[in-house]
Design an enzyme around this catalytic site. Structure first.
Site, PDB file in Angstrom:
ATOM      1  N   CYS A   1       0.576  -1.192   0.035  1.00 20.56           N
ATOM      2  CA  CYS A   1      -0.005   0.085  -0.063  1.00 20.56           C
ATOM      3  C   CYS A   1       1.060   1.139   0.032  1.00 20.56           C
ATOM      4  CB  CYS A   1      -0.839  -0.011   1.042  1.00 20.56           C
ATOM      5  SG  CYS A   1      -1.100   1.578   1.955  1.00 20.56           S
ATOM      6  N   GLU A   2       0.702   2.279  -1.003  1.00 23.94           N
ATOM      7  CA  GLU A   2       1.570   3.217  -1.133  1.00 23.94           C
ATOM      8  C   GLU A   2       1.295   4.372  -0.129  1.00 23.94           C
ATOM      9  OE1 GLU A   2       0.966   4.603  -5.020  1.00 23.94           O
ATOM     10  OE2 GLU A   2      -0.522   6.101  -4.701  1.00 23.94           O
ATOM     11  N   HIS A   3       0.327   4.147   0.725  1.00 24.19           N
ATOM     12  CA  HIS A   3      -0.075   5.363   1.514  1.00 24.19           C
ATOM     13  C   HIS A   3       0.571   4.969   2.912  1.00 24.19           C
ATOM     14  CE1 HIS A   3      -3.892   5.674  -0.954  1.00 24.19           C
ATOM     15  NE2 HIS A   3      -3.083   6.681  -1.275  1.00 24.19           N
ATOM     16  N   HIS A   4       0.564   3.700   3.320  1.00 24.91           N
ATOM     17  CA  HIS A   4       1.261   3.619   4.584  1.00 24.91           C
ATOM     18  C   HIS A   4       2.559   2.621   4.552  1.00 24.91           C
ATOM     19  CE1 HIS A   4      -2.899   4.059   5.362  1.00 24.91           C
ATOM     20  NE2 HIS A   4      -2.425   4.846   6.507  1.00 24.91           N
TER      21      HIS A   4
ATOM     22  N   GLN B   1      -5.104  -0.839  -4.427  1.00 24.81           N
ATOM     23  CA  GLN B   1      -5.837  -1.757  -4.925  1.00 24.81           C
ATOM     24  C   GLN B   1      -6.612  -1.437  -6.133  1.00 24.81           C
ATOM     25  OE1 GLN B   1      -7.873  -4.384  -2.240  1.00 24.81           O
ATOM     26  NE2 GLN B   1      -9.282  -5.083  -3.708  1.00 24.81           N
TER      27      GLN B   1
ATOM     28  N   HIS C   1      -5.881  -5.760   3.743  1.00 27.61           N
ATOM     29  CA  HIS C   1      -4.777  -4.306   3.987  1.00 27.61           C
ATOM     30  C   HIS C   1      -4.498  -4.481   5.268  1.00 27.61           C
ATOM     31  CE1 HIS C   1      -5.672  -2.585   0.105  1.00 27.61           C
ATOM     32  NE2 HIS C   1      -6.512  -3.242  -0.103  1.00 27.61           N
TER      33      HIS C   1
ATOM     34  N   CYS D   1      -2.599  -2.160   6.661  1.00 26.10           N
ATOM     35  CA  CYS D   1      -2.549  -0.715   7.088  1.00 26.10           C
ATOM     36  C   CYS D   1      -4.108  -0.642   7.834  1.00 26.10           C
ATOM     37  CB  CYS D   1      -2.412   0.131   6.246  1.00 26.10           C
ATOM     38  SG  CYS D   1      -3.529   0.181   4.717  1.00 26.10           S
TER      39      CYS D   1
HETATM   40 ZN   LIG Z   1      -2.798   1.817   3.394  1.00 21.47          ZN
END
Ligand SMILES: [Zn+2]
Length: 188
Positions: free
Chosen positions: A77-80, A118, A146, A148
């Site tokens: 996941c590129e956010h976390h 995703q 996920h 995260c």
């Molecule tokens: Zn995430």
């Protein structure tokens, strides 16, 4: 990929956490983490070209649905920068051309090896098949867990995120779409 830079970066993260980066267990961790990310993010290395994944095609008159179910993958996941893992299901209706099923699995693997979300990954797989094979329809459904969301934040273990991208006949024809969904659910 600049492994030295990645290594330095992870050392800073550990230092920022207040850890003693000289202790035995941690001394080589930045180096290991750098190597690990290089392995997980092979998409960024540019070694494999997107347009080569489905290059080997065969002419075939078959024009019913082709499915590949339960393609397991792990992405980030590129956010976390925490992993999300799950399964992709792909179907397409050939238009004179087919590909080996392992190539469809390779497409999933290719897009999983980037910092991802995703939704985008689902769309990228479908778009590639549409562009390279020009089929009468493509459907991609991904279900993933996920970390995260399961180990931090609201900590909802067991929740699955489901994303779909439907193109061509899967979008326009309800019966085709229903057949795809029934096949996926039949695998449970
Ligand atoms: Zn995430």
């Amino acid at each position: 990929m600049d492994l030295k830079k990645m290594e330095e970066g992870f050392r800073l993260i550990l230092e920022g956490m207040g850890e003693n980066i000289q202790r035995e267990g941690l001394i080589d961790t930045p180096k290991r983490v750098a190597k690990m990310y290089a392995e997980l993010m092979t998409g960024l290395s540019g070694e494999l070209k997107e347009e080569d994944i489905l290059k080997t095609q065969f002419h075939e008159k078959y024009d019913e649905m082709v499915y590949l179910k339960d393609i397991e993958f792990a992405s980030m996941c590129e956010h976390h920068f925490l992993p999300f893992t799950g399964r992709a299901h792909i179907a397409y209706i050939p238009n004179d051309r087919i590909v080996g099923l392992s190539k469809l699995a390779r497409a999933v693997e290719y897009y999983a090896r980037f910092p991802q979300v995703q939704e985008r990954m689902t769309c990228q797989i479908a778009t590639l098949i549409q562009r390279e094979l020009n089929p009468k329809g493509v459907a991609v459904l991904i279900e993933a867990s996920h970390t995260c969301m399961t180990i931090r934040g609201i900590k909802k273990a067991g929740s699955l995120m489901v994303t779909t991208q439907l193109l061509g006949r899967f979008k326009s024809d309800e019966k085709t779409r229903a057949e795809f969904m029934a096949t996926i659910h039949g695998s449970r």
